[in-house]
Design a protein around this motif. Structure first.
Motif, short mmCIF file in Angstrom:
data_model
loop_
_atom_site.label_atom_id
_atom_site.label_comp_id
_atom_site.label_asym_id
_atom_site.label_seq_id
_atom_site.Cartn_x
_atom_site.Cartn_y
_atom_site.Cartn_z
N THR A 1 0.76 -1.39 0.00
CA THR A 1 -0.04 0.06 -0.05
C THR A 1 0.92 1.28 -0.13
OG1 THR A 1 -0.04 0.06 2.40
CG2 THR A 1 -1.96 -0.97 1.27
N GLU A 2 0.32 2.54 -0.50
CA GLU A 2 0.88 3.52 -0.39
C GLU A 2 -0.09 4.80 -0.41
OE1 GLU A 2 2.98 5.02 -4.14
OE2 GLU A 2 2.59 3.07 -4.78
N SER A 3 0.34 5.84 -0.27
CA SER A 3 -0.80 7.20 0.01
C SER A 3 -0.06 8.07 -1.19
CB SER A 3 -0.88 7.77 1.19
OG SER A 3 -1.24 6.83 2.25
N ARG A 4 -0.94 8.68 -1.74
CA ARG A 4 -0.60 9.84 -2.78
C ARG A 4 -1.78 10.75 -2.54
NH1 ARG A 4 0.76 6.88 -8.46
NH2 ARG A 4 2.83 5.61 -7.81
N GLY A 5 -1.49 11.70 -1.88
CA GLY A 5 -2.61 12.78 -1.56
C GLY A 5 -3.70 12.18 -0.90
N ASN A 6 -5.00 12.15 -1.39
CA ASN A 6 -6.33 11.88 -1.06
C ASN A 6 -6.57 10.61 -1.76
OD1 ASN A 6 -7.07 14.07 0.66
ND2 ASN A 6 -7.53 15.42 -0.86
N ILE A 7 -5.55 9.75 -2.18
CA ILE A 7 -5.61 8.67 -2.67
C ILE A 7 -4.74 7.66 -1.94
CG2 ILE A 7 -5.79 7.16 -4.80
CD1 ILE A 7 -6.21 9.50 -6.62
N ARG A 8 -5.35 6.38 -1.55
CA ARG A 8 -4.61 5.28 -0.93
C ARG A 8 -4.71 4.39 -1.97
NH1 ARG A 8 -1.35 4.66 3.66
NH2 ARG A 8 -1.63 2.65 4.26
N LEU A 9 -3.32 3.79 -2.38
CA LEU A 9 -3.27 2.73 -3.27
C LEU A 9 -3.00 1.21 -2.55
CD1 LEU A 9 -2.48 5.37 -4.76
CD2 LEU A 9 -1.34 4.08 -6.22
N ALA A 10 -3.82 0.40 -2.86
CA ALA A 10 -3.44 -1.12 -2.33
C ALA A 10 -3.24 -2.04 -3.52
CB ALA A 10 -4.77 -1.57 -1.84
N ARG A 11 -2.00 -2.38 -3.49
CA ARG A 11 -1.69 -3.51 -4.93
C ARG A 11 -1.81 -4.86 -4.37
NH1 ARG A 11 0.21 0.04 -8.70
NH2 ARG A 11 1.23 1.85 -8.02
N GLY A 12 -2.06 -5.71 -5.29
CA GLY A 12 -2.19 -7.26 -5.13
C GLY A 12 -3.46 -7.49 -4.22
N VAL A 13 -4.47 -7.10 -4.14
CA VAL A 13 -5.53 -7.30 -3.33
C VAL A 13 -6.16 -8.34 -3.66
CG1 VAL A 13 -7.67 -6.32 -2.36
CG2 VAL A 13 -5.90 -4.89 -2.96
N TRP A 14 -6.30 -9.54 -2.80
CA TRP A 14 -7.02 -10.76 -2.94
C TRP A 14 -8.70 -10.44 -2.78
CZ3 TRP A 14 -5.47 -14.91 -5.31
CH2 TRP A 14 -4.24 -15.15 -5.13
N LEU A 15 -9.37 -11.00 -3.76
CA LEU A 15 -10.64 -10.70 -3.84
C LEU A 15 -11.70 -12.00 -3.71
CD1 LEU A 15 -10.51 -8.48 -7.06
CD2 LEU A 15 -10.89 -7.67 -4.42
N LYS A 16 -12.72 -11.90 -3.37
CA LYS A 16 -13.73 -13.24 -3.77
C LYS A 16 -15.11 -12.66 -3.69
CE LYS A 16 -14.06 -14.09 1.51
NZ LYS A 16 -13.82 -15.01 2.44
N CYS A 17 -15.97 -13.40 -4.14
CA CYS A 17 -17.41 -13.21 -4.32
C CYS A 17 -18.12 -14.51 -3.97
CB CYS A 17 -17.88 -12.52 -5.50
SG CYS A 17 -19.63 -12.19 -5.52
N LEU A 18 -18.56 -14.57 -2.90
CA LEU A 18 -19.12 -15.95 -2.46
C LEU A 18 -20.45 -16.21 -3.40
CD1 LEU A 18 -18.57 -16.67 1.10
CD2 LEU A 18 -17.29 -17.55 -0.54
N ARG A 19 -21.20 -14.92 -4.03
CA ARG A 19 -22.49 -14.92 -4.50
C ARG A 19 -22.24 -15.66 -5.82
NH1 ARG A 19 -25.16 -11.45 -7.81
NH2 ARG A 19 -23.46 -10.04 -7.66
#
Length: 222
Positions: free
Chosen positions: A53-71
């Motif tokens: 993660t890193e911050s650039r002003g009013n934006i927070r960046l998250a790289r390589g985020v694991w995702l899932k959707c059980l639906r």
């Protein structure tokens, strides 16, 4: 709802929409091969191989985020999820150890140029649907970044794109559950497929045509 151990890869949505035979070769027959396009594509995703993660002003960046959707029964890894700070107290999500409210905005890196079909947008929308379920928030839009043009294409997750994405998720599960690889049908796009040698679309299509012609002649004689 699907269980955690019965989820399908988000990336397979793009394989499915590019070509159902390619999707089956990869996810049923476990075949894979590299070409210049896939190697360049992997290079673009290298930064997201590790979560950071890193911050650039009013934006927070998250790289390589694991995702899932059980639906929908999908899982995968987002190249980048931006969190944009917003002023509306009742909107967005809260982030750990950071004050304020934040609006999630998924961004997917893609090799090449924007495409006329929906496959890149469907994959990105799939990421948004995962984030919506995980964070309990509505996500209105995201973006695709194309390496050839070095340009971001904003994508609105409207009702039609959401419907197309859910339809693709259902078809993906149906195809993989069948365990059957569709027959080869040559199209121009086959020339850029990394599985061209394994698929052999021109040869197999020719063989299929020969079998059909032989059967028709035999039936006519009888």
């Amino acid at each position: 709802m699907y269980s955690e151990d019965n989820l399908l890869p988000l990336s397979a949505l793009q394989h499915l929409l590019f070509c159902e035979r390619q999707c089956a070769l990869i996810h049923i027959e476990q075949q894979w091969d590299e070409n210049v396009l896939t190697v360049e594509g992997k290079g673009m995703h290298k930064r997201s191989d590790q979560s950071q993660t890193e911050s650039r002003g009013n934006i927070r960046l998250a790289r390589g985020v694991w995702l899932k959707c059980l639906r929908l029964g999908l899982t995968g890894r987002a190249d980048l999820v931006e969190f944009h700070r917003i002023d509306s107290p009742g909107e967005g999500v809260a982030l750990a150890n950071i004050s304020g409210r934040w609006r999630p905005f998924p961004v997917e890196d893609k090799h090449g140029r924007p495409k006329k079909d929906l496959m890149d947008k469907v994959q990105l929308c799939g990421q948004a649907l995962c984030l919506e379920e995980m964070l309990n928030v509505r996500i209105a839009s995201g973006a695709l970044f194309y390496g050839k043009t070095r340009h971001r294409l904003d994508v609105v997750f409207d009702d039609d794109l959401r419907s197309q994405t859910e339809k693709a998720a259902r078809r993906l599960r149906q195809l993989l559950a069948s365990g059957a690889t569709p027959p080869a049908v040559y199209e121009k796009k086959c020339d850029s497929c990394s599985l061209y040698e394994q698929c052999r679309p021109k040869l197999l299509q020719q063989n299929n045509a020969s079998v059909w012609l032989t059967r028709m002649i035999r039936e006519a004689v009888v």
